[in-house]
Motif scaffolding. Structure first.
Motif, short mmCIF file in Angstrom:
data_model
loop_
_atom_site.label_atom_id
_atom_site.label_comp_id
_atom_site.label_asym_id
_atom_site.label_seq_id
_atom_site.Cartn_x
_atom_site.Cartn_y
_atom_site.Cartn_z
N ALA A 200 -1.92 4.48 -0.19
CA ALA A 200 -2.24 5.79 -0.81
C ALA A 200 -4.17 5.33 -1.72
O ALA A 200 -5.58 5.91 -0.87
CB ALA A 200 -2.08 6.87 -1.25
N HIS A 201 -3.72 4.55 -2.47
CA HIS A 201 -4.82 3.97 -3.57
C HIS A 201 -6.01 3.13 -2.39
O HIS A 201 -7.30 4.15 -2.20
CB HIS A 201 -4.63 3.31 -3.90
CG HIS A 201 -5.61 2.04 -4.58
ND1 HIS A 201 -5.95 2.07 -6.14
CD2 HIS A 201 -6.34 1.00 -4.21
CE1 HIS A 201 -6.85 1.34 -6.31
NE2 HIS A 201 -7.19 0.76 -5.49
N HIS A 202 -5.74 3.01 -1.12
CA HIS A 202 -6.89 2.33 -0.28
C HIS A 202 -7.48 3.14 1.17
O HIS A 202 -8.26 2.63 1.60
CB HIS A 202 -5.87 0.71 0.18
CG HIS A 202 -6.11 -0.26 -0.79
ND1 HIS A 202 -6.72 -0.83 -1.04
CD2 HIS A 202 -4.59 -0.85 -1.45
CE1 HIS A 202 -5.99 -2.40 -2.36
NE2 HIS A 202 -5.30 -1.82 -2.14
N ALA A 203 -6.15 4.11 1.43
CA ALA A 203 -6.39 4.56 2.37
C ALA A 203 -7.46 5.41 1.82
O ALA A 203 -9.04 6.23 2.74
CB ALA A 203 -5.61 5.53 2.79
N GLN A 204 -7.96 5.70 0.45
CA GLN A 204 -8.99 6.37 0.33
C GLN A 204 -10.00 5.74 -0.08
O GLN A 204 -11.47 6.65 0.45
CB GLN A 204 -8.24 7.33 -1.47
CG GLN A 204 -9.48 7.98 -2.47
CD GLN A 204 -9.78 9.33 -2.06
OE1 GLN A 204 -9.35 9.61 -1.33
NE2 GLN A 204 -11.07 9.58 -2.14
N GLN A 205 -10.08 4.68 -0.42
CA GLN A 205 -10.79 3.55 -0.79
C GLN A 205 -12.21 4.11 0.39
O GLN A 205 -13.04 3.63 0.35
CB GLN A 205 -11.08 2.93 -1.62
CG GLN A 205 -10.23 2.99 -3.14
CD GLN A 205 -10.05 1.06 -3.02
OE1 GLN A 205 -10.37 0.20 -2.63
NE2 GLN A 205 -10.72 0.88 -4.62
N MET A 206 -10.79 3.40 1.51
CA MET A 206 -11.48 3.55 3.01
C MET A 206 -12.20 4.43 4.05
O MET A 206 -13.02 4.60 4.65
CB MET A 206 -10.54 2.27 4.43
CG MET A 206 -10.51 0.87 2.82
SD MET A 206 -8.64 0.51 3.91
CE MET A 206 -9.12 0.08 5.90
N ASN A 207 -11.51 5.76 3.76
CA ASN A 207 -11.53 6.03 4.42
C ASN A 207 -11.87 8.05 4.23
O ASN A 207 -12.09 8.76 4.51
CB ASN A 207 -10.39 6.79 5.67
CG ASN A 207 -10.33 5.70 6.29
OD1 ASN A 207 -10.96 5.27 6.82
ND2 ASN A 207 -9.18 5.53 6.37
N ASN A 208 -11.96 8.16 2.60
CA ASN A 208 -12.25 9.09 1.65
C ASN A 208 -11.26 10.10 2.14
O ASN A 208 -11.45 11.44 2.41
CB ASN A 208 -13.50 10.06 1.96
CG ASN A 208 -13.75 10.55 0.67
OD1 ASN A 208 -12.88 10.80 -0.25
ND2 ASN A 208 -14.59 11.59 0.73
#
Length: 274
Positions: A200-208
């Motif tokens: 969830a952390h990285h998906a938010q950074q990558m794809n908002n």
């Protein structure tokens, strides 16, 4: 979760509506499915030789299928990146199998009563989309990100399989008492929760991907499926030595830690067993 109009994964097998009688497989895979059936309060004998009559899928189910496909694609984006940066190797993407009623996995028989699970033998995640509705009606964890958390948790088990963690745990469990083996299972499950948070952390950074309330939906789901809560609901008392997935508090803690840090190196849930 922001997902409409976004690309889905190419690693989805849609077996919904397929018919046939399926028998329970043997070995470790069959045991995995039986354990999952017991965890969700179902009689595993009811999963034997179940008829799965062909049926048409609904528009709502098709929408859910698109949603989990997008979630899977997000996990692929994140774990491809992290494996390259943190683990020095390529990420082998899992398959997501959608089925309705019953299906045969590499780990034996699966049906809706089993709940979503990961089979290490065929590197696939199995989901009957009726669980999407069950999250809200049975567990009080509604919202699309509650289901996203479930998918990410199962993909977390795939990550553990690729890293060799699952195999080491399975081997160690065979030399232990049931109580000690259960503690190892708890650590494995909590680490999968942590990996879901990392995703969830990285998906938010990558794809908002996140919308207001999404993380709360995931935490509500983690809280709802803690061993202590499920045992209290099913039998009216709690047996900590029989825990296999962790308490509600533990599950929320590790998902939240993964989300807040995004650091795969901070997910040593086994250290707490020392």
């Amino acid at each position: 979760m922001r997902w409409i109009g976004r690309q889905g994964s190419g690693n989805v097998q849609d077996r919904r509506g397929m018919g046939g009688k399926i028998a329970l497989g043997g070995g470790v895979g069959g045991i995995i499915v039986i354990i999952l059936s017991l965890l969700f309060g179902n009689n595993p004998l009811e999963t034997l030789n179940v008829e799965n009559a062909p049926r048409q899928t609904s528009a709502a189910e098709d929408e859910q299928a698109k949603f989990v496909s997008v979630v899977l694609k997000d996990t692929e984006d994140v774990w491809n990146k992290l494996f390259s940066e943190k683990f020095g190797g390529p990420y082998q993407e899992p398959t997501l199998v959608l089925f309705s009623g019953s299906d045969q996995s590499g780990c034996g028989f699966a049906n809706a009563a089993t709940g979503p699970f990961y089979c290490p033998l065929d590197k696939s995640v199995y989901i009957d989309l009726s669980f999407y509705d069950e999250l809200g009606s049975r567990f009080g964890a509604s919202g699309d990100f509650a289901m996203a958390y479930v998918v990410a948790h199962e993909v977390g088990h795939h990550v553990q399989n690729l890293l060799g963690t699952s195999g080491k745990v399975q081997e160690a469990r065979q030399r232990m008492s049931e109580e000690a083996a259960n503690r190892l299972s708890v650590a494995l499950e909590l680490q999968a929760d942590f990996y879901a948070g990392v995703w969830a952390h990285h998906a938010q950074q990558m794809n908002n991907i996140l919308e207001p309330g999404d993380i709360e939906e995931a935490l509500t789901a983690a809280n709802a499926i803690g061993d202590d809560r499920l045992q209290m609901q099913s039998q009216g008392y709690v047996v900590p030595d029989a825990f296999t997935h962790g308490t509600s508090e533990q599950r929320m803690h590790w998902f939240k830690k993964g989300f807040e840090t995004g650091d795969v190196k901070q997910g040593d849930t086994f250290a707490e067993l020392q």
